[in-house]
Design a protein around this motif. Structure first.
Motif, short mmCIF file in Angstrom:
data_model
loop_
_atom_site.label_atom_id
_atom_site.label_comp_id
_atom_site.label_asym_id
_atom_site.label_seq_id
_atom_site.Cartn_x
_atom_site.Cartn_y
_atom_site.Cartn_z
N PHE A 22 0.99 -1.30 0.07
CA PHE A 22 0.11 0.10 -0.05
C PHE A 22 0.86 1.30 0.07
N HIS A 23 2.10 1.02 0.45
CA HIS A 23 2.90 2.46 0.61
C HIS A 23 3.55 2.53 -0.82
N ASP A 24 3.64 1.62 -1.78
CA ASP A 24 4.16 1.75 -3.10
C ASP A 24 3.25 1.60 -4.13
N ALA A 25 1.93 1.43 -3.73
CA ALA A 25 0.75 1.47 -4.76
C ALA A 25 0.97 2.65 -5.85
N ALA A 26 1.16 3.74 -5.07
CA ALA A 26 1.29 4.77 -5.91
C ALA A 26 2.14 4.75 -6.87
N ASN A 27 3.35 3.94 -6.91
CA ASN A 27 4.42 4.15 -7.84
C ASN A 27 3.88 3.42 -9.38
N ALA A 28 2.89 2.47 -9.16
CA ALA A 28 2.35 1.90 -10.09
C ALA A 28 1.22 2.46 -10.92
N THR A 90 8.56 0.49 10.67
CA THR A 90 8.15 1.81 11.40
C THR A 90 8.35 3.20 10.41
N TRP A 91 9.53 2.87 9.54
CA TRP A 91 9.98 3.99 8.63
C TRP A 91 8.76 4.02 7.27
N ASN A 92 8.21 3.09 6.90
CA ASN A 92 7.33 2.92 6.16
C ASN A 92 6.10 3.45 6.54
N LEU A 93 5.42 3.53 7.75
CA LEU A 93 4.48 3.99 8.22
C LEU A 93 4.75 5.44 8.44
N ILE A 94 5.72 5.82 8.91
CA ILE A 94 5.94 7.54 9.06
C ILE A 94 6.10 8.15 7.77
N THR A 95 6.84 7.66 6.63
CA THR A 95 6.84 8.15 5.64
C THR A 95 5.28 8.23 4.80
N TRP A 96 4.60 7.12 5.03
CA TRP A 96 3.20 6.96 4.40
C TRP A 96 2.27 8.00 5.11
N TYR A 97 2.47 8.23 6.37
CA TYR A 97 1.79 9.33 7.06
C TYR A 97 1.80 10.83 6.59
N PHE A 98 3.03 11.08 6.25
CA PHE A 98 3.51 12.50 5.73
C PHE A 98 3.45 12.32 4.12
N GLY A 99 3.00 11.41 3.60
CA GLY A 99 2.62 11.22 2.07
C GLY A 99 4.26 11.43 1.14
N LEU A 100 5.20 10.82 1.70
CA LEU A 100 6.39 10.98 1.21
C LEU A 100 6.77 9.51 0.60
N PRO A 101 7.12 9.61 -0.79
CA PRO A 101 7.12 8.29 -1.60
C PRO A 101 8.76 7.91 -1.38
#
Length: 339
Positions: A22-28, A90-101
């Protein structure tokens, strides 16, 4: 006891795989959705299916990930792998929260390295980090792939502009909206090929540490199917926060530029997986390709302030995930009184 820890590590690894999806769904799909080539739900369904298929196409990247560190057998080695996974999540969730790819790939490898280094502070018996592998297979591709993605997408888009210079923009864009269905599917296939294998590599590392596999063995079929299913489910769940960043905040894409970015991104993912066996970041690749194709409008069309924030997140990913994993390991070390 060790079997229970192995099962726990596998569960956490699949949880990471899900967050990766779900973090990288935006990539595709971000480019296809932003150009209205595909509706969000159709795009997510297509990406989930292609992620699953892509995950079944190879094992080279998985073995590269499992070769980045050596851990001792038994519960101690399994705790190191677990800490690495939790640091990456942990880092995935932090960057997902702030919308950082940011890169889930580099978060995972950074987490494994951070946990291994933290463990080595107490005992280096059976613990080592393969720095040459990380340099050759992670750091160099990490630096090269965004540069190549930007330049290649820029050149591909220039070629498209020249080839279709005398055609009606309306007809051209309609054709590229259809073409984006193919390019988005190809990119999602590459994402599954790259990112699901990284989770397979970590599970294999845990199996080796637990004595259930040996170095050089092929990946068990259940590991492949479980990792493919987890990343596919995560992709279908969607990462809307990051999608807005990639699809709208960097630059307003048209279908031709979206196609150029996706086609270049897919090509980079395939070549690095099959030729170099390098676990590169799909996030870095597609983001830089979007910037490259968008820059053909004019360089000022790219919102470089947003791009700078994204690149900052890229730079922080490896050390931040490593630090989070080290903290998790230190907590486990004292709680479980590890040797």
């Amino acid at each position: 006891m060790e079997l229970a820890i192995v099962i726990a590590v596998v569960v956490v690894a699949l949880a990471f795989d899900y967050t990766n999806g779900f973090h990288d769904a935006a990539n595709a799909i971000a480019t296809s959705v932003s150009t209205r080539a595909l509706t969000p739900r159709i795009a997510l369904t297509l990406a989930a299916i292609m992620n699953f298929i892509g995950a079944l196409l190879g094992q080279q990247v998985a073995h590269t990930v499992s070769d980045t560190i050596d851990v001792p057998g038994g519960s101690h080695g399994l705790i190191i792998v677990m800490a690495g996974l939790l640091g990456a999540i942990t880092w995935n969730l932090i960057t997902w929260y702030f919308g950082l790819p940011s890169s889930s790939s580099h978060a995972l490898i950074g987490g494994l390295v951070g946990a291994a280094l933290a463990a080595a502070m107490f005992s280096d018996k059976g613990i080592s980090v393969h720095w040459q592998t990380i340099l050759d297979k992670v750091v160099i591709p990490m630096l090269a792939s965004p540069v190549f993605g930007f330049a290649a997408a820029f050149l591909v888009m220039l070629a498209i502009m020249w080839i279709f210079r005398r055609r009606s923009p309306h007809r051209v864009f309609r054709g590229f909206r259809l073409a984006q269905t193919v390019s988005a599917a190809a990119l999602a296939l590459g994402h599954g090929l790259q990112d699901a294998q990284k989770t397979m590599g970590v599970i294999f590392l845990a199996l080796v540490a637990g004595g259930y596999a040996s170095d050089g063995d092929d990946l068990p079929l259940w590991v492949i199917l479980a990792a493919a299913g987890a990343i596919s489910a995560g992709t279908y769940a969607g990462g809307w926060r990051i999608m807005r960043t990639l699809g709208r905040k960097i630059i307003h894409l048209d279908p031709a530029r979206g196609f150029a970015a996706e086609a270049v991104g897919a090509g980079v993912l395939y070549s690095t997986a099959f030729i170099f066996h390098a676990p590169i970041s799909t996030t870095h690749t597609i983001t830089s390709a979007i910037m490259g194709s968008g820059a053909t409008k004019r360089f000022s069309a790219v919102r470089w302030g947003v791009a700078r924030t994204i690149v900052t997140g890229w730079v922080l990913t490896f050390p931040a995930a490593g630090l989070a994993a080290a903290i998790v390991y230190w907590i486990c070390h004292f709680v479980f009184q590890l040797p």
